[in-house]
Scaffold this motif. Sequence first.
Motif, PDB file in Angstrom:
ATOM      1  N   LEU A 174       0.861  -1.177   0.000  1.00 26.73           N
ATOM      2  CA  LEU A 174       0.000   0.000   0.000  1.00 26.73           C
ATOM      3  C   LEU A 174       0.901   1.231   0.000  1.00 26.73           C
ATOM      4  O   LEU A 174       1.733   1.390   0.895  1.00 26.73           O
ATOM      5  CB  LEU A 174      -0.901   0.014   1.235  1.00 26.73           C
ATOM      6  N   SER A 175       0.748   2.094  -0.984  1.00 28.23           N
ATOM      7  CA  SER A 175       1.618   3.262  -1.115  1.00 28.23           C
ATOM      8  C   SER A 175       0.856   4.534  -0.761  1.00 28.23           C
ATOM      9  O   SER A 175      -0.220   4.804  -1.304  1.00 28.23           O
ATOM     10  CB  SER A 175       2.164   3.367  -2.551  1.00 28.23           C
ATOM     11  N   MET A 176       1.432   5.296   0.176  1.00 25.97           N
ATOM     12  CA  MET A 176       0.887   6.590   0.573  1.00 25.97           C
ATOM     13  C   MET A 176       2.047   7.565   0.718  1.00 25.97           C
ATOM     14  O   MET A 176       2.484   7.877   1.829  1.00 25.97           O
ATOM     15  CB  MET A 176       0.112   6.464   1.883  1.00 25.97           C
ATOM     16  N   PRO A 177       2.620   8.054  -0.395  1.00 26.50           N
ATOM     17  CA  PRO A 177       3.815   8.908  -0.331  1.00 26.50           C
ATOM     18  C   PRO A 177       3.638  10.134   0.555  1.00 26.50           C
ATOM     19  O   PRO A 177       4.573  10.547   1.238  1.00 26.50           O
ATOM     20  CB  PRO A 177       4.028   9.306  -1.803  1.00 26.50           C
ATOM     21  N   ALA A 178       2.437  10.724   0.570  1.00 28.36           N
ATOM     22  CA  ALA A 178       2.223  11.909   1.398  1.00 28.36           C
ATOM     23  C   ALA A 178       2.216  11.584   2.880  1.00 28.36           C
ATOM     24  O   ALA A 178       2.297  12.481   3.713  1.00 28.36           O
ATOM     25  CB  ALA A 178       0.904  12.594   1.019  1.00 28.36           C
ATOM     26  N   GLY A 179       2.128  10.296   3.204  1.00 22.71           N
ATOM     27  CA  GLY A 179       2.127   9.889   4.605  1.00 22.71           C
ATOM     28  C   GLY A 179       3.489   9.497   5.115  1.00 22.71           C
ATOM     29  O   GLY A 179       3.594   8.899   6.196  1.00 22.71           O
ATOM     30  N   ARG A 180       4.543   9.837   4.398  1.00 26.12           N
ATOM     31  CA  ARG A 180       5.891   9.479   4.829  1.00 26.12           C
ATOM     32  C   ARG A 180       6.162  10.024   6.228  1.00 26.12           C
ATOM     33  O   ARG A 180       5.976  11.199   6.502  1.00 26.12           O
ATOM     34  CB  ARG A 180       6.916  10.026   3.845  1.00 26.12           C
TER      35      ARG A 180
ATOM     36  N   SER B 138      -1.633  14.433   6.465  1.00 25.06           N
ATOM     37  CA  SER B 138      -1.947  14.650   5.058  1.00 25.06           C
ATOM     38  C   SER B 138      -3.407  14.304   4.801  1.00 25.06           C
ATOM     39  O   SER B 138      -4.139  13.894   5.706  1.00 25.06           O
ATOM     40  CB  SER B 138      -1.051  13.780   4.168  1.00 25.06           C
ATOM     41  N   ALA B 139      -3.822  14.449   3.536  1.00 23.94           N
ATOM     42  CA  ALA B 139      -5.187  14.087   3.165  1.00 23.94           C
ATOM     43  C   ALA B 139      -5.320  12.607   2.885  1.00 23.94           C
ATOM     44  O   ALA B 139      -6.402  12.144   2.542  1.00 23.94           O
ATOM     45  CB  ALA B 139      -5.598  14.880   1.912  1.00 23.94           C
ATOM     46  N   ASP B 140      -4.252  11.851   3.029  1.00 23.57           N
ATOM     47  CA  ASP B 140      -4.247  10.446   2.628  1.00 23.57           C
ATOM     48  C   ASP B 140      -4.748   9.524   3.722  1.00 23.57           C
ATOM     49  O   ASP B 140      -4.415   9.680   4.909  1.00 23.57           O
ATOM     50  CB  ASP B 140      -2.830  10.012   2.240  1.00 23.57           C
ATOM     51  N   ALA B 141      -5.536   8.552   3.317  1.00 25.93           N
ATOM     52  CA  ALA B 141      -5.952   7.438   4.163  1.00 25.93           C
ATOM     53  C   ALA B 141      -6.440   6.338   3.244  1.00 25.93           C
ATOM     54  O   ALA B 141      -6.842   6.588   2.095  1.00 25.93           O
ATOM     55  CB  ALA B 141      -7.040   7.850   5.151  1.00 25.93           C
TER      56      ALA B 141
ATOM     57  N   LYS C  78     -10.069  12.619   2.934  1.00 26.25           N
ATOM     58  CA  LYS C  78     -10.503  13.067   4.254  1.00 26.25           C
ATOM     59  C   LYS C  78     -11.022  14.502   4.273  1.00 26.25           C
ATOM     60  O   LYS C  78     -11.765  14.887   5.174  1.00 26.25           O
ATOM     61  CB  LYS C  78      -9.352  12.933   5.259  1.00 26.25           C
ATOM     62  N   TYR C  79     -10.610  15.343   3.286  1.00 29.54           N
ATOM     63  CA  TYR C  79     -11.004  16.741   3.325  1.00 29.54           C
ATOM     64  C   TYR C  79     -12.253  16.963   2.485  1.00 29.54           C
ATOM     65  O   TYR C  79     -12.486  16.268   1.493  1.00 29.54           O
ATOM     66  CB  TYR C  79      -9.871  17.629   2.809  1.00 29.54           C
ATOM     67  N   PRO C  80     -13.067  17.951   2.825  1.00 30.89           N
ATOM     68  CA  PRO C  80     -14.333  18.168   2.122  1.00 30.89           C
ATOM     69  C   PRO C  80     -14.165  18.391   0.628  1.00 30.89           C
ATOM     70  O   PRO C  80     -15.005  17.976  -0.155  1.00 30.89           O
ATOM     71  CB  PRO C  80     -14.922  19.413   2.797  1.00 30.89           C
ATOM     72  N   HIS C  81     -13.087  19.051   0.216  1.00 33.33           N
ATOM     73  CA  HIS C  81     -12.909  19.393  -1.188  1.00 33.33           C
ATOM     74  C   HIS C  81     -12.063  18.361  -1.924  1.00 33.33           C
ATOM     75  O   HIS C  81     -11.632  18.598  -3.044  1.00 33.33           O
ATOM     76  CB  HIS C  81     -12.249  20.765  -1.305  1.00 33.33           C
TER      77      HIS C  81
END
Length: 607
Positions: free
Chosen positions: A325-331, A350-353, A367-370
């Motif tokens: 599972l890759s989530m680069p912004a969650g480093r 981050s916005a990642d999940a 996760k964010y509204p936009h």
Amino acid sequence: MKGRGTRAATARTRVGGWAAAVLVTLALLATLLGGGRIGHATAASDGRAWLWSRTAGEVARVNPDDGRVERRREVTDARGHRVRVTQNDRHLLIHDLDTGRVSSLDLAGLGFSGRLDVGTRGDPHLVMAGTAAAVIERTSGEVRAVDPATLRPVGPVLRLPGPLAGGEFDGAGLLWVAVPRQGTVVAVKVTGEGAAVARTAEVAEPGRDLVLTVLDQGALVVDRGGRDLVVATGDGTRRITAPVPLAGAMVPERTHGPLAAVTVPAAGAVVTLGDVRQGGPVLSFPLREPVQEPAVPFAGKVYVPVRETGQVRVYEPAGRQSGVLSMPAGRGDLELQVREGNLFVNAPGSADAQVVGPDGRARTVGKYPHGPDRSGDGPAPPRSGWDGPPPVAAPPLDSIFPDPPDLLPPREDGGAPDERDETPADAASPEPVAPGRPEPERPAPGGSVPSGGSAPSAPDRPGTRPSDTESPSRRPTPEPTTSKPKPKPKPPPPARNPYTPEQVCNASSTGGYKVQRSSPFKGGRIYQLYSAKSRNNCAVTMKTADVGKGTNVWIRLEEQRGGEVARDSGTFKYYAGPVYVNAPGVCVRYSGGAAGASTSAGWANCG
């Protein structure tokens, strides 16, 4: 690293301050909030989980079937903070680790129904089951039952010999903790009357370094001083031998299902138990790179978070990798939790999940509204029609409200219970003993031991004293004896960092890195390494204090021509970095630190 003596003295000092502060706060909450619950929620289990977004300062409820965020709730004054979320189907406990504030969110109307301040000292830990909740101060060993809605106190404080390890509810509603000082594991029953010990079992020699993960029924205790894995249930204990030494082992606080996993950074391996209650099969497989978080078993597979790359590697119990599972912004910022048959992987910064179902299929969560924000600037302001209600202030606190008299132990001199004398921080005080295990022998005045061997077991209600009607002068003086008091169990040795700078730098690159120089600071050391193969410099901040505990750590590496700068920071258990700079023939310098201390080095290594 601080010595054990200093840490013990600090722990003793913190016990009194923490306990007093929490009791004051809890008593106030009882008065301010009353005994009733605010609002009602359906008790149906829907598999949904609430995830924290640090940049947005909000919690979001995620539907695991489609990965869609259904509800959001902003948490006042928590943006940018580290937050731990504990949930059941009625309430959400939001623990701000940076301020020590705990808020209870009623899930029926999304309004705050209670607030508690546990402070930032020691190791306060919030746990919650279907209808029960408790605050565990793991440093001092105090367990306090609270109302999940109002966070008001329920019953007296249960005092166990701290420090404690672990602390979660199993599927039967028992709260399990390990007591390393006694070599025991304790099951605590939390009810509307308070917290009480339901069972105590010996699992190791007193003073061993223990960690614990709670199972669906019982707990798995890991002895980090050897190879013993002990499964403790209501039916007894089962001992299992691991295939590798367990020094520095890590386990998740809660394990769901029959598969269990023990991550051993020092051995570079993950140990798996295919059926933990039956004792096997016991297997192991090597780690591909250094990790700072424990592997999490889920649906027959093992998920290994690699914070340095923002990836979660998926393994079969025998070690075959079956996915990534890759989530680069969650480093540097990954959290894994199993909730009602799904695995949620969250990057709070981050916005990642992502949410993984029992079939292994992963779904992306915005996760964010936009929608996901890949720019790193954080979420946009809420738009019209946003489904989250406006922030509602939680009930205020009054830090000077006194403890209720019925929660204070009676005085031996007959005085009022709230007229307690202050005990000097360096004064000796008896250590609590978990019920079900005899108290160690203690010398009587003059160095002798009371006749009869050991002292009686701890009373049913911890904190009670001898009857006030019994005058101290009438109490029999113990007869001198030639027997010697048993030595106190040795405290576990300070945790050592299981990684080396060479391991860290070489694991994420082409290899060949060797240490060129280093600089110490209080709580850690910075290393700069160089690889003749790649002609790259590498820097890493290695922790020497609070090893295994998440604290703020950072590292920065810069080349002199004003070009490349590499940096890394976050909450890490063992190290920050590695960071790399390609600067052949150019000088480099570094800086970094941890937990408020730092150091730096000037331009050097210019070849």
